[in-house]
Design a protein around this motif. Structure first.
Motif, PDB file in Angstrom:
ATOM      1  N   ALA A 358      27.577  79.801  74.507  1.00 21.67           N
ATOM      2  CA  ALA A 358      26.962  81.124  74.351  1.00 21.67           C
ATOM      3  C   ALA A 358      26.802  81.534  72.890  1.00 21.67           C
ATOM      4  O   ALA A 358      25.899  82.308  72.556  1.00 21.67           O
ATOM      5  CB  ALA A 358      27.794  82.164  75.100  1.00 21.67           C
ATOM      6  N   ARG A 359      27.646  81.005  72.005  1.00 14.87           N
ATOM      7  CA  ARG A 359      27.546  81.378  70.585  1.00 14.87           C
ATOM      8  C   ARG A 359      26.227  80.917  69.972  1.00 14.87           C
ATOM      9  O   ARG A 359      25.842  81.381  68.896  1.00 14.87           O
ATOM     10  CB  ARG A 359      28.727  80.802  69.797  1.00 14.87           C
ATOM     11  N   ALA A 360      25.524  80.014  70.665  1.00 15.70           N
ATOM     12  CA  ALA A 360      24.256  79.498  70.141  1.00 15.70           C
ATOM     13  C   ALA A 360      23.038  80.242  70.692  1.00 15.70           C
ATOM     14  O   ALA A 360      21.913  79.959  70.285  1.00 15.70           O
ATOM     15  CB  ALA A 360      24.136  78.013  70.470  1.00 15.70           C
ATOM     16  N   PHE A 361      23.243  81.178  71.616  1.00 18.11           N
ATOM     17  CA  PHE A 361      22.099  81.867  72.224  1.00 18.11           C
ATOM     18  C   PHE A 361      21.372  82.721  71.175  1.00 18.11           C
ATOM     19  O   PHE A 361      21.981  83.617  70.578  1.00 18.11           O
ATOM     20  CB  PHE A 361      22.545  82.763  73.383  1.00 18.11           C
ATOM     21  N   PRO A 362      20.077  82.488  70.964  1.00 18.50           N
ATOM     22  CA  PRO A 362      19.316  83.231  69.941  1.00 18.50           C
ATOM     23  C   PRO A 362      18.830  84.585  70.474  1.00 18.50           C
ATOM     24  O   PRO A 362      17.633  84.809  70.662  1.00 18.50           O
ATOM     25  CB  PRO A 362      18.148  82.293  69.638  1.00 18.50           C
ATOM     26  N   VAL A 363      19.758  85.480  70.716  1.00 19.81           N
ATOM     27  CA  VAL A 363      19.460  86.757  71.372  1.00 19.81           C
ATOM     28  C   VAL A 363      18.387  87.550  70.628  1.00 19.81           C
ATOM     29  O   VAL A 363      17.406  88.012  71.224  1.00 19.81           O
ATOM     30  CB  VAL A 363      20.751  87.599  71.524  1.00 19.81           C
ATOM     31  N   GLU A 364      18.548  87.719  69.321  1.00 18.71           N
ATOM     32  CA  GLU A 364      17.603  88.535  68.547  1.00 18.71           C
ATOM     33  C   GLU A 364      16.211  87.909  68.500  1.00 18.71           C
ATOM     34  O   GLU A 364      15.206  88.614  68.579  1.00 18.71           O
ATOM     35  CB  GLU A 364      18.139  88.756  67.125  1.00 18.71           C
ATOM     36  N   LYS A 365      16.148  86.595  68.380  1.00 14.24           N
ATOM     37  CA  LYS A 365      14.842  85.914  68.338  1.00 14.24           C
ATOM     38  C   LYS A 365      14.107  86.054  69.668  1.00 14.24           C
ATOM     39  O   LYS A 365      12.885  86.210  69.699  1.00 14.24           O
ATOM     40  CB  LYS A 365      15.031  84.439  67.991  1.00 14.24           C
ATOM     41  N   ILE A 366      14.850  85.992  70.764  1.00 15.55           N
ATOM     42  CA  ILE A 366      14.241  86.168  72.089  1.00 15.55           C
ATOM     43  C   ILE A 366      13.721  87.591  72.244  1.00 15.55           C
ATOM     44  O   ILE A 366      12.632  87.817  72.774  1.00 15.55           O
ATOM     45  CB  ILE A 366      15.257  85.818  73.200  1.00 15.55           C
ATOM     46  N   LYS A 367      14.489  88.556  71.755  1.00 15.19           N
ATOM     47  CA  LYS A 367      14.073  89.962  71.841  1.00 15.19           C
ATOM     48  C   LYS A 367      12.831  90.247  70.998  1.00 15.19           C
ATOM     49  O   LYS A 367      12.035  91.124  71.334  1.00 15.19           O
ATOM     50  CB  LYS A 367      15.212  90.874  71.377  1.00 15.19           C
ATOM     51  N   GLN A 368      12.659  89.518  69.915  1.00 12.25           N
ATOM     52  CA  GLN A 368      11.521  89.755  69.021  1.00 12.25           C
ATOM     53  C   GLN A 368      10.223  89.142  69.548  1.00 12.25           C
ATOM     54  O   GLN A 368       9.136  89.529  69.124  1.00 12.25           O
ATOM     55  CB  GLN A 368      11.828  89.185  67.630  1.00 12.25           C
ATOM     56  N   ASN A 369      10.348  88.177  70.465  1.00 11.77           N
ATOM     57  CA  ASN A 369       9.158  87.510  71.013  1.00 11.77           C
ATOM     58  C   ASN A 369       8.823  88.105  72.382  1.00 11.77           C
ATOM     59  O   ASN A 369       9.602  87.967  73.325  1.00 11.77           O
ATOM     60  CB  ASN A 369       9.421  86.009  71.138  1.00 11.77           C
ATOM     61  N   PRO A 370       7.663  88.752  72.534  1.00 12.17           N
ATOM     62  CA  PRO A 370       7.320  89.384  73.824  1.00 12.17           C
ATOM     63  C   PRO A 370       7.058  88.392  74.952  1.00 12.17           C
ATOM     64  O   PRO A 370       6.952  88.783  76.109  1.00 12.17           O
ATOM     65  CB  PRO A 370       6.049  90.176  73.492  1.00 12.17           C
ATOM     66  N   TYR A 371       6.957  87.096  74.619  1.00  7.26           N
ATOM     67  CA  TYR A 371       6.675  86.087  75.642  1.00  7.26           C
ATOM     68  C   TYR A 371       7.935  85.410  76.179  1.00  7.26           C
ATOM     69  O   TYR A 371       7.850  84.589  77.090  1.00  7.26           O
ATOM     70  CB  TYR A 371       5.747  85.002  75.075  1.00  7.26           C
ATOM     71  N   THR A 372       9.077  85.709  75.597  1.00  6.39           N
ATOM     72  CA  THR A 372      10.307  85.038  76.026  1.00  6.39           C
ATOM     73  C   THR A 372      11.339  86.037  76.547  1.00  6.39           C
ATOM     74  O   THR A 372      11.368  87.193  76.128  1.00  6.39           O
ATOM     75  CB  THR A 372      10.938  84.241  74.865  1.00  6.39           C
ATOM     76  N   ALA A 373      12.165  85.562  77.456  1.00 10.67           N
ATOM     77  CA  ALA A 373      13.271  86.369  77.992  1.00 10.67           C
ATOM     78  C   ALA A 373      14.379  85.428  78.427  1.00 10.67           C
ATOM     79  O   ALA A 373      14.128  84.266  78.755  1.00 10.67           O
ATOM     80  CB  ALA A 373      12.802  87.212  79.170  1.00 10.67           C
ATOM     81  N   MET A 374      15.591  85.936  78.413  1.00  8.38           N
ATOM     82  CA  MET A 374      16.730  85.135  78.881  1.00  8.38           C
ATOM     83  C   MET A 374      17.469  85.876  79.985  1.00  8.38           C
ATOM     84  O   MET A 374      17.750  87.069  79.862  1.00  8.38           O
ATOM     85  CB  MET A 374      17.698  84.830  77.736  1.00  8.38           C
ATOM     86  N   VAL A 375      17.753  85.154  81.062  1.00 10.16           N
ATOM     87  CA  VAL A 375      18.646  85.647  82.108  1.00 10.16           C
ATOM     88  C   VAL A 375      20.000  85.000  81.821  1.00 10.16           C
ATOM     89  O   VAL A 375      20.151  83.782  81.937  1.00 10.16           O
ATOM     90  CB  VAL A 375      18.137  85.278  83.514  1.00 10.16           C
ATOM     91  N   TRP A 376      20.957  85.819  81.428  1.00 12.45           N
ATOM     92  CA  TRP A 376      22.255  85.341  80.942  1.00 12.45           C
ATOM     93  C   TRP A 376      23.336  85.718  81.949  1.00 12.45           C
ATOM     94  O   TRP A 376      23.674  86.876  82.111  1.00 12.45           O
ATOM     95  CB  TRP A 376      22.523  85.949  79.572  1.00 12.45           C
ATOM     96  N   THR A 377      23.861  84.711  82.638  1.00 11.05           N
ATOM     97  CA  THR A 377      24.973  84.938  83.566  1.00 11.05           C
ATOM     98  C   THR A 377      26.276  84.566  82.861  1.00 11.05           C
ATOM     99  O   THR A 377      26.293  83.663  82.025  1.00 11.05           O
ATOM    100  CB  THR A 377      24.834  84.083  84.838  1.00 11.05           C
ATOM    101  N   LYS A 378      27.350  85.251  83.204  1.00 12.87           N
ATOM    102  CA  LYS A 378      28.629  84.963  82.543  1.00 12.87           C
ATOM    103  C   LYS A 378      29.194  83.628  83.008  1.00 12.87           C
ATOM    104  O   LYS A 378      29.834  82.908  82.251  1.00 12.87           O
ATOM    105  CB  LYS A 378      29.630  86.082  82.818  1.00 12.87           C
ATOM    106  N   TYR A 379      28.958  83.293  84.284  1.00 11.94           N
ATOM    107  CA  TYR A 379      29.442  82.033  84.855  1.00 11.94           C
ATOM    108  C   TYR A 379      28.253  81.254  85.412  1.00 11.94           C
ATOM    109  O   TYR A 379      27.148  81.769  85.483  1.00 11.94           O
ATOM    110  CB  TYR A 379      30.464  82.306  85.964  1.00 11.94           C
ATOM    111  N   GLY A 380      28.492  80.006  85.804  1.00  9.90           N
ATOM    112  CA  GLY A 380      27.407  79.204  86.373  1.00  9.90           C
ATOM    113  C   GLY A 380      27.461  77.736  86.001  1.00  9.90           C
ATOM    114  O   GLY A 380      26.814  76.905  86.621  1.00  9.90           O
ATOM    115  N   GLY A 381      28.229  77.397  84.934  1.00  9.06           N
ATOM    116  CA  GLY A 381      28.323  75.998  84.537  1.00  9.06           C
ATOM    117  C   GLY A 381      27.004  75.456  84.013  1.00  9.06           C
ATOM    118  O   GLY A 381      26.134  76.204  83.574  1.00  9.06           O
ATOM    119  N   HIS A 382      26.847  74.142  84.087  1.00 12.58           N
ATOM    120  CA  HIS A 382      25.635  73.487  83.595  1.00 12.58           C
ATOM    121  C   HIS A 382      24.732  73.101  84.761  1.00 12.58           C
ATOM    122  O   HIS A 382      25.106  72.267  85.587  1.00 12.58           O
ATOM    123  CB  HIS A 382      26.000  72.244  82.786  1.00 12.58           C
ATOM    124  N   ILE A 383      23.600  73.759  84.867  1.00 12.88           N
ATOM    125  CA  ILE A 383      22.581  73.541  85.910  1.00 12.88           C
ATOM    126  C   ILE A 383      23.031  74.056  87.277  1.00 12.88           C
ATOM    127  O   ILE A 383      22.219  74.505  88.077  1.00 12.88           O
ATOM    128  CB  ILE A 383      22.181  72.045  86.060  1.00 12.88           C
TER     129      ILE A 383
END
Length: 449
Positions: A358-383
């Motif tokens: 999670a420390r690598a998630f580019p939160v601010e860059k995603i917010k600045q781009n109107p074409y991108t969004a992230m659905v961020w769950t606290k749990y879920g593992g890989h895939i």
């Protein structure tokens, strides 16, 4: 909790009364009474540890179950409006009670999710260098004019359980679907060239082929893990000229340098890193004869690689022209490419994913781009994102994909209007920025004169 306390109290009370009764009856010696007390104390201690452990685990699960699924998107943008309509986002991810910790979630998912049998129609594409790529089609004569393309993970293919479930969602929505298998997977490797996270030439060829075959159809792409890195790289390179109309990227490492560090931690190394590196070494060994004449490679050492980093250093970097492993990982980082994506794209990532910390998630860059969004769950593992008591079927990835695909099929006119509006806004912003820079230059020139 009250019932647990009652059980413990009852056990303690019995422990005190039992030896007293034995002494009063004269049926046991003092030493045997001490032994009885000691054994009963051990039983109570074990019971207490078990009860406390269960209670703590249940509290941990309740916290996980109630944890909020976050939307990372520019306020008022196309992506924010779209995600706000998805039930899967509002209800959030609801993990399986007995396997929600990240490592267990990921491992259980790989073995327990059933594979849906798909009647694939295989097509072999030939690249300019003579290399072969197998693509597998399903539901070619579908009524809806949207095609789902799936790009699997590192060693994935069209037969993998998670891939068949993604394809199944497209088929049930009345769409065609096609899965890209990387070189040497599902078809023989015919040239001394494989694939990597940064090479998008084969992906570009597949997308062009699908577009030329169905020119009136919209292309909806899903990239999973490594496939997500490749898809994100393609979208960033193509900018506004992308033939892909919509994208969803699942569990893709946002920063491959951090990902490698995380996977080299002891517990992750033995559970995941070593297993994947051995899979890649077996893949190389199968086609070793194609690389033996090339003096760049130590084939025996590559076949014995015990980590992903070692495999990348000995084979991938040399094949694709990187001076070092660090250069390769830097080039693969998605967080540096977010701003260039101009296609509606949803990233789905879990905060406990060992492949994408999670420390690598580019939160601010995603917010600045109107074409991108992230659905961020606290749990879920890989895939994995396992849901339900027995997670053999549809998981959270499928739920989110189903709603995204349904929205694209039913709200296409609204989406096109919003995309056009976003592009106009970006052009206006760019023009104002250029005008401001030009004005500043003129003012500076006037001041100097």
């Amino acid at each position: 909790m009250s019932s647990t306390i009652a059980l413990i109290s009852s056990a303690v009370f019995d422990t005190i009364l039992y030896p007293l009764n034995l002494v009063s009856n004269g049926t046991e010696s003092v030493s045997s009474i001490y032994e009885t007390i000691y054994s009963m104390q051990l039983v109570i201690l074990r019971q207490n540890i078990a009860y406390i452990s269960i209670c703590l685990y249940l509290l941990w699960y309740i916290k996980a179950y109630l944890s909020k699924t976050d939307i990372i998107a520019k306020e008022g943008s196309l992506m924010h409006k779209m995600l706000d309509k998805f039930t899967a986002v509002h209800t959030g991810y609801r993990p399986t009670i007995w396997c929600f910790p990240a490592a267990l979630n990921t491992i259980v998912f790989a073995f327990i999710q059933r594979c849906i049998k798909q009647e694939y129609e295989r097509e072999i594409l030939k690249a300019d260098d003579g290399g072969l790529i197998a693509i597998d089609w399903v539901n070619l004569n579908a009524p809806k004019k949207v095609i789902l393309i799936v790009f699997p993970g590192l060693t994935g293919c069209s037969r993998d359980n998670y891939v068949t479930h993604l394809v199944d969602k497209a088929v049930k929505e009345g769409c065609s679907a096609v899965v890209m298998n990387y070189r040497g997977i599902e078809v023989e490797l015919t040239t001394p060239r494989t694939y990597c996270a940064t090479d998008t030439s084969d992906l570009h060829m597949v997308v062009n082929h699908v577009h030329n075959k169905f020119k009136e159809h919209k292309i909806f792409a899903v990239g999973v893990s490594l496939g997500g890195i490749k898809l994100g790289g393609y979208l960033a390179k193509q900018y506004e000229d992308s033939l892909i109309n919509f994208a969803m990227i699942v569990s893709a490492p946002m920063n491959t340098i951090y990902s490698c560090e995380e996977l080299e931690k002891t517990h992750n190394f033995f559970m995941f890193n070593r297993h994947l590196s051995r899979s890649l070494s077996r893949y190389f060994s199968k086609y070793q004869h194609l690389f033996e004449a090339d003096k760049r490679y130590d084939c025996a050492a590559i076949a014995r690689c015990s980590s992903l980093r070692e495999f990348d250093i000995r084979f991938v970097c040399k094949q694709f022209g990187y001076a070092s492993c660090l250069d390769y990982y830097k080039d693969a980082c998605l967080d540096a490419k977010i701003q260039n994506i101009k296609v509606p794209t949803i990233f789905l990532n879990a905060g406990d994913d060992m492949f994408s910390p999670a420390r690598a998630f580019p939160v601010e860059k995603i917010k600045q781009n109107p074409y991108t969004a992230m659905v961020w769950t606290k749990y879920g593992g890989h895939i994995s994102f396992c849901e339900g008591i027995m997670p053999t079927g549809c998981n959270y990835v499928c739920r989110l994909l189903k709603e995204y695909l349904h929205y694209v099929l039913n709200e296409s006119n609204e989406i096109e209007k919003l995309i056009e509006l976003e592009r106009c806004n970006l052009k206006i912003s760019s023009s104002l920025s250029d005008l401001s820079e030009e004005t500043d230059e003129k003012e500076l020139k006037f001041t100097l004169e």
